[in-house]
Design an enzyme around this catalytic site. Structure first.
Site, mmCIF file in Angstrom:
data_model
loop_
_atom_site.group_PDB
_atom_site.id
_atom_site.type_symbol
_atom_site.label_atom_id
_atom_site.label_comp_id
_atom_site.label_asym_id
_atom_site.label_seq_id
_atom_site.Cartn_x
_atom_site.Cartn_y
_atom_site.Cartn_z
ATOM 1 N N CYS A 114 1.347 0.654 8.041
ATOM 2 C CA CYS A 114 1.566 0.398 6.244
ATOM 3 C C CYS A 114 0.590 -0.292 7.203
ATOM 4 O O CYS A 114 -0.062 -1.114 7.389
ATOM 5 C CB CYS A 114 3.009 -0.154 6.393
ATOM 6 S SG CYS A 114 2.628 -0.620 4.287
ATOM 7 N N HIS B 126 8.389 6.147 1.810
ATOM 8 C CA HIS B 126 7.837 5.526 1.858
ATOM 9 C C HIS B 126 7.135 4.441 1.119
ATOM 10 O O HIS B 126 7.726 3.217 0.586
ATOM 11 C CB HIS B 126 6.508 5.563 2.927
ATOM 12 C CG HIS B 126 5.906 4.995 3.615
ATOM 13 N ND1 HIS B 126 5.999 4.160 4.957
ATOM 14 C CD2 HIS B 126 4.747 3.878 2.557
ATOM 15 C CE1 HIS B 126 5.094 3.359 4.860
ATOM 16 N NE2 HIS B 126 4.499 2.536 3.802
ATOM 17 N N GLU B 127 6.130 4.994 -0.388
ATOM 18 C CA GLU B 127 6.349 4.335 -0.887
ATOM 19 C C GLU B 127 7.073 3.487 -2.616
ATOM 20 O O GLU B 127 6.562 2.767 -2.670
ATOM 21 C CB GLU B 127 5.026 4.756 -2.040
ATOM 22 C CG GLU B 127 4.021 5.491 -1.564
ATOM 23 C CD GLU B 127 3.262 4.536 -0.291
ATOM 24 O OE1 GLU B 127 3.154 3.672 -0.961
ATOM 25 O OE2 GLU B 127 2.424 4.954 0.655
ATOM 26 N N HIS C 163 8.776 0.916 -1.409
ATOM 27 C CA HIS C 163 7.764 -0.861 -1.518
ATOM 28 C C HIS C 163 8.499 -1.206 -2.992
ATOM 29 O O HIS C 163 7.690 -2.440 -2.972
ATOM 30 C CB HIS C 163 6.697 -0.194 -1.345
ATOM 31 C CG HIS C 163 5.282 -0.175 -0.445
ATOM 32 N ND1 HIS C 163 5.899 -1.624 0.593
ATOM 33 C CD2 HIS C 163 4.848 0.502 0.808
ATOM 34 C CE1 HIS C 163 5.257 -1.163 2.423
ATOM 35 N NE2 HIS C 163 4.803 -0.039 1.901
HETATM 36 ZN ZN ZN Z 1 3.631 1.158 3.183
#
Ligand code: ZN
Length: 212
Positions: free
Chosen positions: A135, A177-178, A181
């Site tokens: 990342c 994953h996004e 965030h």
């Molecule tokens: Zn990331």
């Protein structure tokens, strides 16, 4: 997600790429494991949802995030908190790339460059697949993360149009994953310390496995 040219498709990150073309006016990445980064709190809180029509400020953030994404080579995805904006905006793409497919055997579904506002997902079934991630917000580490194989997503376009659908495999991993965030989570939260690898070591292992 950025990858060295010889390892395109291995990492969920655009770290350390010689080919990175940073635009001069774009904000830098907020980095979680950099003690000097005073802004890292933005990566640990729930990002703000947007309202429609988008405000001028939100439209500008959309533009900055898009430009940042476009400035990276082989970048799979970014979320607004990664460049300091606590807003529920992500951008990503999974292209029909033979090299990416070679390294992400579960790449069974592609999606052209997509920007989503207020995205969410829920798993379909309990099956998970483990693969390495890295990342932009984590300096010099990669690690194995178990993600749901299939998810149902929903989001809005910048114009406020609701979209929803099913994502599988690598695309589902990227979306998870996004969206993480936006919820104050990062892939390292799922990885035990002894499983984390310095990026170069990880790259070398993958390279050896690739036989080149
Ligand atoms: Zn990331």
């Amino acid at each position: 997600m950025k990858l060295p040219f010889y390892m395109k498709g291995i990492l969920l990150s655009c770290l350390f790429l010689n080919g990175c073309k940073q635009m001069p006016d774009l904000p830098p990445y907020v980095v979680l494991n950099d003690p000097k980064d005073a802004k890292s709190d933005v990566l640990r809180k729930l990002a703000e949802p947007l309202t429609f029509p988008l405000s001028r400020e939100d439209r500008e953030i959309v533009q900055i995030l898009t430009t940042k994404f476009d400035s990276e080579e082989n970048c799979a995805g970014l979320a607004a908190p990664q460049i300091g904006f606590s807003k529920q905006i992500i951008i990503f793409a999974v292209n029909d790339d033979p090299l990416l497919k070679k390294w992400r055997a579960d790449l069974v579904q592609t999606m052209p460059k997509t920007l989503w506002i207020n995205p969410n997902y829920e798993p379909i079934g309990k099956e998970k697949h483990t693969d390495y991630e890295a990342c932009f917000s984590v300096d010099d580490l990669a690690g194995p993360v178990a993600r749901f194989k299939t998810i149902r997503y929903s989001a809005y376009t910048p114009e406020g149009i609701r979209v929803e659908g099913t994502a599988k495999g690598f695309l589902a991993r990227l979306i998870q994953h996004e969206i993480d965030h936006l919820k104050g989570r990062c892939f390292i939260d799922y990885v035990s310390e002894d499983e984390l690898l310095p990026l170069e070591e990880y790259r070398q292992r993958r390279k050896n496995k690739m036989g080149s």
